[in-house]
Design an enzyme around this catalytic site. Structure first.
Site, PDB file in Angstrom:
ATOM      1  N   ASP A  63     103.205  15.042  47.946  1.00 46.48           N
ATOM      2  CA  ASP A  63     103.359  16.442  47.755  1.00 46.48           C
ATOM      3  C   ASP A  63     104.530  16.936  48.282  1.00 46.48           C
ATOM      4  O   ASP A  63     105.268  15.966  48.887  1.00 46.48           O
ATOM      5  CB  ASP A  63     102.198  17.165  48.923  1.00 46.48           C
ATOM      6  N   ASP A  81     106.318  20.506  49.545  1.00 48.29           N
ATOM      7  CA  ASP A  81     106.284  21.534  50.557  1.00 48.29           C
ATOM      8  C   ASP A  81     105.548  21.211  51.734  1.00 48.29           C
ATOM      9  O   ASP A  81     104.041  21.029  51.671  1.00 48.29           O
ATOM     10  CB  ASP A  81     105.878  22.957  50.134  1.00 48.29           C
TER      11      ASP A  81
HETATM   12  O1  C5P Z   1     104.621  21.362  47.391  1.00 52.49           O
HETATM   13  P1  C5P Z   1     103.373  22.173  47.533  1.00 52.49           P
HETATM   14  O2  C5P Z   1     102.275  21.593  46.481  1.00 52.49           O
HETATM   15  O3  C5P Z   1     102.837  22.016  48.925  1.00 52.49           O
HETATM   16  O4  C5P Z   1     103.726  23.592  47.227  1.00 52.49           O
HETATM   17  C1  C5P Z   1     102.448  24.650  47.640  1.00 52.49           C
HETATM   18  C2  C5P Z   1     102.655  25.394  48.928  1.00 52.49           C
HETATM   19  O5  C5P Z   1     103.704  26.459  48.672  1.00 52.49           O
HETATM   20  C3  C5P Z   1     101.377  25.787  49.162  1.00 52.49           C
HETATM   21  O6  C5P Z   1     100.731  24.953  50.222  1.00 52.49           O
HETATM   22  C4  C5P Z   1     101.565  27.224  49.705  1.00 52.49           C
HETATM   23  O7  C5P Z   1     101.279  27.488  51.024  1.00 52.49           O
HETATM   24  C5  C5P Z   1     102.924  27.572  49.290  1.00 52.49           C
HETATM   25  N1  C5P Z   1     103.238  28.774  48.655  1.00 52.49           N
HETATM   26  C6  C5P Z   1     104.213  29.858  48.984  1.00 52.49           C
HETATM   27  N2  C5P Z   1     104.535  30.961  48.356  1.00 52.49           N
HETATM   28  C7  C5P Z   1     103.937  30.860  47.324  1.00 52.49           C
HETATM   29  C8  C5P Z   1     102.947  30.054  46.626  1.00 52.49           C
HETATM   30  C9  C5P Z   1     102.467  28.744  47.448  1.00 52.49           C
HETATM   31  O8  C5P Z   1     104.693  29.438  50.132  1.00 52.49           O
HETATM   32  N3  C5P Z   1     104.013  32.228  46.380  1.00 52.49           N
HETATM   33 MG    MG Z   2     102.276  21.201  50.754  1.00 46.82          MG
END
Ligand code: C5P
Ligand code: MG
Length: 297
Positions: free
Chosen positions: A49, A51
């Site tokens: 993954d 983030d």
């Molecule tokens: O790379 P990863 O799959 O972890 O990315 C998704 C993350 O981004 C989620 O865990 C979520 O908390 C975050 N997110 C965010 N803002 C958004 C959508 C998702 O910070 N609008």
């Molecule tokens: Mg993540």
């Protein structure tokens, strides 16, 4: 007797005894690592993954941004939109990590969160040529020890699949600015679609959110043919939804899952220990993945 004792304890990986490392079944972890070591780097692939797994969750007591939140910058969007994005985060992030809600209960909220933020970004006509600058100005950081991790995999030609529900264009820029964009990298993420003048007009392909990684990986199975013949998988994530990232691996032999538990640690510890092979509590480094790699390659 001493020789036998030595053989029995040989499999102990001392770094795994750190207080921040939790394991449901330590002997299984060590057996898996040694099985992977026997098979060697030619049988290994890493699926991670992005983030809050490859990037740090916090630094000096401050939360660091996800790829979406890097875009919450006045250089790209107006003041109302920055407020709106923050509100959406405050509404939906607690739902994303709530241990008392089932996956089915979370799903519609996740779709709404991602969809609303993507619509907002499109409506704000984000410019492609500003992305490098907002990444440079952001506080996002890869975890300590990231260079050893990326370089080691590249050196041993182990494919690294980054599977992110974040924004692909932004995560690529983070990796590039840290000088670790090596040829062994494969990325599945939400990519932006710009018009001929470089203005965001849509997002490409199927929306990826934190809890549909299983569907997404199955639909990418053919594109990931390059990863065939690598039955051993080291999987890194920070969300329970990340555990599905290896569902598309055909004929997997050994899968070792490592979960970074960054937030709501006490509330989520039990479910993480039941789900990941190794759980790292508030560990902002790549130390454990690097130790595992050192044993395999
Ligand atoms: O790379 P990863 O799959 O972890 O990315 C998704 C993350 O981004 C989620 O865990 C979520 O908390 C975050 N997110 C965010 N803002 C958004 C959508 C998702 O910070 N609008
Ligand atoms: Mg993540």
């Amino acid at each position: 007797v001493l020789a036998i004792w030595h053989q029995l304890t040989k499999t102990e990986i001392t770094e795994l005894t750190k207080g921040s490392v939790m394991m449901r079944e330590r002997s299984r972890v060590e057996d898996t690592i040694y099985a992977m070591q026997k098979a060697g780097p030619g049988s290994l692939q890493v699926i991670s993954d992005f983030d809050m797994t490859l990037t740090r969750f916090a630094h000096k007591g401050k939360r660091l941004p996800t790829t979406h939140n890097i875009l919450n910058n006045r250089l790209l969007i107006n003041e109302d939109s920055t407020k709106k994005m923050k509100e959406l985060l405050n509404t939906y992030y607690p739902i994303e990590i709530d241990p008392s809600l089932s996956l089915a209960e979370k799903l519609p909220y996740m779709v709404t969160w991602w969809t609303e933020v993507h619509e907002l970004l499109i409506q704000q006509r984000i410019r492609k040529d500003m992305l490098a600058r907002v990444v440079r100005e952001s506080s996002a950081m890869l975890r300590e020890g990231y260079r050893v991790f990326f370089d080691c995999l590249a050196e041993h030609r182990v494919p690294l699949l980054i599977f992110s529900a974040g924004v692909g264009d932004v995560l690529e820029e983070v990796i590039r600015q840290n000088d670790v964009f090596h040829p062994n990298l494969h990325i599945i993420s939400n990519y932006m679609d710009f018009d001929h003048t470089g203005v965001l007009q849509a997002f490409k392909g199927q929306l990826i959110h934190s809890y549909n990684k299983r569907d997404v990986t199955l639909s990418h199975a053919t594109a990931l043919r390059e990863l065939h013949g690598r039955p051993n998988v080291l999987l890194l994530g920070d969300s329970l939804g990340d555990l599905n990232m290896a569902d598309g691996v055909s004929e997997a032999q050994n899968i070792l899952t490592v979960g970074f538990l960054n937030d709501q640690v006490e509330e989520r510890k039990e479910s993480y220990i039941n789900s990941f092979d190794i759980v790292l509590l508030k560990d902002e480094t790549m130390d454990i993945p690097n130790v595992i790699l050192r044993h395999i390659v």
